[in-house]
Design an enzyme around this catalytic site. Structure first.
Site, PDB file in Angstrom:
ATOM      1  N   LYS A  81     -73.170  52.436  70.780  1.00  0.00           N
ATOM      2  CA  LYS A  81     -74.110  52.695  71.876  1.00  0.00           C
ATOM      3  C   LYS A  81     -73.653  51.887  73.076  1.00  0.00           C
ATOM      4  CE  LYS A  81     -78.272  54.715  72.418  1.00  0.00           C
ATOM      5  NZ  LYS A  81     -78.853  55.895  71.830  1.00  0.00           N
ATOM      6  N   GLY A 183     -90.288  61.831  79.297  1.00  0.00           N
ATOM      7  CA  GLY A 183     -88.965  62.084  79.858  1.00  0.00           C
ATOM      8  C   GLY A 183     -88.359  63.313  79.214  1.00  0.00           C
ATOM      9  N   VAL A 185     -87.024  63.932  76.187  1.00  0.00           N
ATOM     10  CA  VAL A 185     -87.483  64.286  74.840  1.00  0.00           C
ATOM     11  C   VAL A 185     -88.991  64.554  74.846  1.00  0.00           C
ATOM     12  CG1 VAL A 185     -87.717  63.483  72.456  1.00  0.00           C
ATOM     13  CG2 VAL A 185     -85.639  62.953  73.748  1.00  0.00           C
ATOM     14  N   GLY A 186     -89.753  63.634  75.443  1.00  0.00           N
ATOM     15  CA  GLY A 186     -91.215  63.755  75.420  1.00  0.00           C
ATOM     16  C   GLY A 186     -91.702  65.059  76.025  1.00  0.00           C
TER      17      GLY A 186
HETATM   18  P1  NAD Z   1     -85.973  59.474  79.385  1.00  0.00           P
HETATM   19  O1  NAD Z   1     -85.476  58.372  80.210  1.00  0.00           O
HETATM   20  O2  NAD Z   1     -85.751  60.877  79.848  1.00  0.00           O
HETATM   21  O3  NAD Z   1     -87.539  59.315  79.119  1.00  0.00           O
HETATM   22  C1  NAD Z   1     -88.164  58.117  78.783  1.00  0.00           C
HETATM   23  C2  NAD Z   1     -89.530  58.161  79.432  1.00  0.00           C
HETATM   24  O4  NAD Z   1     -90.301  57.077  78.952  1.00  0.00           O
HETATM   25  C3  NAD Z   1     -89.476  58.039  80.959  1.00  0.00           C
HETATM   26  O5  NAD Z   1     -90.211  59.094  81.546  1.00  0.00           O
HETATM   27  C4  NAD Z   1     -90.109  56.664  81.221  1.00  0.00           C
HETATM   28  O6  NAD Z   1     -90.793  56.630  82.452  1.00  0.00           O
HETATM   29  C5  NAD Z   1     -91.042  56.556  80.050  1.00  0.00           C
HETATM   30  N1  NAD Z   1     -91.463  55.191  79.716  1.00  0.00           N
HETATM   31  C6  NAD Z   1     -90.731  54.054  79.712  1.00  0.00           C
HETATM   32  N2  NAD Z   1     -91.477  53.004  79.320  1.00  0.00           N
HETATM   33  C7  NAD Z   1     -92.716  53.504  79.058  1.00  0.00           C
HETATM   34  C8  NAD Z   1     -93.930  52.938  78.595  1.00  0.00           C
HETATM   35  N3  NAD Z   1     -94.032  51.633  78.343  1.00  0.00           N
HETATM   36  N4  NAD Z   1     -94.997  53.746  78.433  1.00  0.00           N
HETATM   37  C9  NAD Z   1     -94.917  55.074  78.688  1.00  0.00           C
HETATM   38  N5  NAD Z   1     -93.790  55.660  79.129  1.00  0.00           N
HETATM   39  C10 NAD Z   1     -92.708  54.893  79.301  1.00  0.00           C
HETATM   40  O7  NAD Z   1     -85.354  59.269  77.912  1.00  0.00           O
HETATM   41  P2  NAD Z   1     -85.269  60.310  76.727  1.00  0.00           P
HETATM   42  O8  NAD Z   1     -83.898  60.867  76.697  1.00  0.00           O
HETATM   43  O9  NAD Z   1     -86.441  61.222  76.747  1.00  0.00           O
HETATM   44  O10 NAD Z   1     -85.386  59.328  75.469  1.00  0.00           O
HETATM   45  C11 NAD Z   1     -86.648  58.856  75.017  1.00  0.00           C
HETATM   46  C12 NAD Z   1     -86.452  58.065  73.726  1.00  0.00           C
HETATM   47  O11 NAD Z   1     -85.856  58.910  72.734  1.00  0.00           O
HETATM   48  C13 NAD Z   1     -85.524  56.856  73.852  1.00  0.00           C
HETATM   49  O12 NAD Z   1     -85.940  55.846  72.977  1.00  0.00           O
HETATM   50  C14 NAD Z   1     -84.198  57.405  73.385  1.00  0.00           C
HETATM   51  O13 NAD Z   1     -83.333  56.379  72.922  1.00  0.00           O
HETATM   52  C15 NAD Z   1     -84.647  58.310  72.278  1.00  0.00           C
HETATM   53  N6  NAD Z   1     -83.711  59.363  71.958  1.00  0.00           N
HETATM   54  C16 NAD Z   1     -83.337  60.268  72.891  1.00  0.00           C
HETATM   55  C17 NAD Z   1     -82.474  61.286  72.538  1.00  0.00           C
HETATM   56  C18 NAD Z   1     -82.090  62.369  73.511  1.00  0.00           C
HETATM   57  O14 NAD Z   1     -81.567  63.415  73.066  1.00  0.00           O
HETATM   58  N7  NAD Z   1     -82.337  62.205  74.800  1.00  0.00           N
HETATM   59  C19 NAD Z   1     -81.969  61.363  71.234  1.00  0.00           C
HETATM   60  C20 NAD Z   1     -82.385  60.423  70.293  1.00  0.00           C
HETATM   61  C21 NAD Z   1     -83.257  59.430  70.668  1.00  0.00           C
END
Ligand code: NAD
Length: 356
Positions: A81, A183, A185-186
């Site tokens: 990573k 973000g 994923v969410g």
């Molecule tokens: P992203 O940056 O697109 O989204 C993260 C979101 O979380 C942002 O909108 C941010 O504002 C919000 N956030 C941060 N701190 C917060 C808090 N305290 N309370 C509420 N919201 C908060 O990232 P993503 O790609 O959606 O990844 C999200 C998670 O999933 C991470 O932990 C990442 O490591 C994990 N993940 C992502 C992927 C992928 O395919 N993108 C794959 C595996 C795991």
């Protein structure tokens, strides 16, 4: 260097590389935990860490998590990573990502970078101007694009499997799901849950993301400091790590925790606390493996969307095996998953040694 070797999360990493480029302001760390199964592959995170120590801790935990994730998804990839210290809304430039591409390139393919928090497909494309060791691209032979819809699909299937294991049916109609983080994923996850008729409670530190979820899915906004304790059936962490700790676990109302965020347990022993509270936890690196499964198809140069979807659809089965074994053995689901992942890594190391 004592900070790295002595860190509780160091856990025999093969390599940790610090990269700095004064002209672009790049400060980055790449961690390679294990290449036993293949080249280390894992996303790059851009985050304004409060201290260097926090960044080191994050990259080490995320990197080991990738070793476990890739092993549990049955991929021919090791775990690694990277983090770039900075604010993804303010500090990005093409030159910064090109400079980071050069740092990746110096490892000669031992680490392959893709997207994570704060990093988009366009950013990875910019890194790709300095190195071929990137994945999750939008153009080119076997380009797999944004992994997050595949991550969200696996998380959605995993939520259904966890809910079914806990409550005996997998219909999410009217089920209350608290989603932390809207973000990449969410937001994709919310779409799938809303399509199934789930009631969404959502939070994000950026108000525009919350507003979008309210408009699109009729979601109910919850204060970010209270989302873990929302009156919900399922808590889906999709922001940053360490959301489950000694303070938050006793406050959870949900009986299932299943979400996309990496490193949801602040420390390994929290798994037992969660179990004792009667909460079913879907181990993060198993449920969120969909994105790396998609990226892997690009790395191995055989991208085929249908085959990726079939692999992602195995995630709920792996989770159900873990849930059943945890029930049988009276142990946390996280400990069962860790044990299974370590066994796979150890077998791969033995096979590699025998072949040398
Ligand atoms: P992203 O940056 O697109 O989204 C993260 C979101 O979380 C942002 O909108 C941010 O504002 C919000 N956030 C941060 N701190 C917060 C808090 N305290 N309370 C509420 N919201 C908060 O990232 P993503 O790609 O959606 O990844 C999200 C998670 O999933 C991470 O932990 C990442 O490591 C994990 N993940 C992502 C992927 C992928 O395919 N993108 C794959 C595996 C795991």
């Amino acid at each position: 260097m004592a900070m790295v070797f002595d860190a509780p999360d160091f856990d025999n990493h093969e390599l940790v590389l610090f990269g700095r480029d004064a002209d672009t302001g790049l400060s980055a760390i790449i961690a390679v935990h294990s290449t036993a199964l293949g080249p280390a592959c894992g996303g790059c995170r851009m985050w304004p860490y409060a201290s260097e120590g926090e960044a080191v801790r994050d990259v080490l935990r995320l990197s080991r998590g990738m070793s476990y994730k890739n092993a549990m998804a049955g991929l021919p990839l090791g775990g690694g990573k990277s983090v770039i210290i900075g604010d993804s809304r303010k500090d990005k430039s093409e030159a910064l990502f090109r400079a980071f591409g050069q740092v990746i390139d110096s490892l000669g393919g031992r680490y392959i970078a893709a997207e994570d928090v704060g990093i988009t497909v366009a950013d990875v494309m910019a890194m790709g101007k300095s190195t071929k060791h990137v994945a999750g691209l939008s153009k080119g032979h076997d380009a797999s694009g944004d992994p997050s819809p595949f991550t969200a699909y696996g998380v959605y299937l995993g939520i259904k499997a966890a809910f079914a294991h806990k409550f005996g049916n997998d219909s999410l109609k009217g089920v209350r799901v608290a989603v932390q983080g809207l973000g990449n994923v969410g937001s994709h996850l919310c779409q799938r849950l809303a399509d199934d008729g789930a009631v969404l409670l959502v939070s994000d530190i950026h108000a525009d993301n919350v507003k979008r979820a309210m408009d699109r899915f009729g979601a109910i906004a919850v204060d970010p400091a209270a989302i873990h304790a929302a009156e919900a059936d399922i808590f889906a962490p999709c922001a940053l790590g360490a959301v489950l700790d000694e303070r938050t676990v006793p406050q959870l109302k949900a009986k299932v925790v299943a979400g996309g965020a990496n490193n949801q347990l602040a420390t390994d022993d929290i798994g037992e606390l969660v179990r004792q509270a009667g909460i079913l936890y879907a181990p993060d690196y198993v449920i969120n493996g969909g994105g790396i499964i998609n990226v892997s198809a690009e790395v191995t140069q055989a991208y085929d969307r249908d085959s990726v979807l079939r692999q992602v659809e195995r995630i709920p089965h792996t989770l159900t095996d873990i849930f059943r074994r945890a029930d049988r053995e009276g142990r946390p689901t996280s400990a069962i998953a860790d044990q299974m992942a370590r066994e796979r890594l150890s077998a791969a190391r033995q096979t590699r040694l025998a072949a040398e």
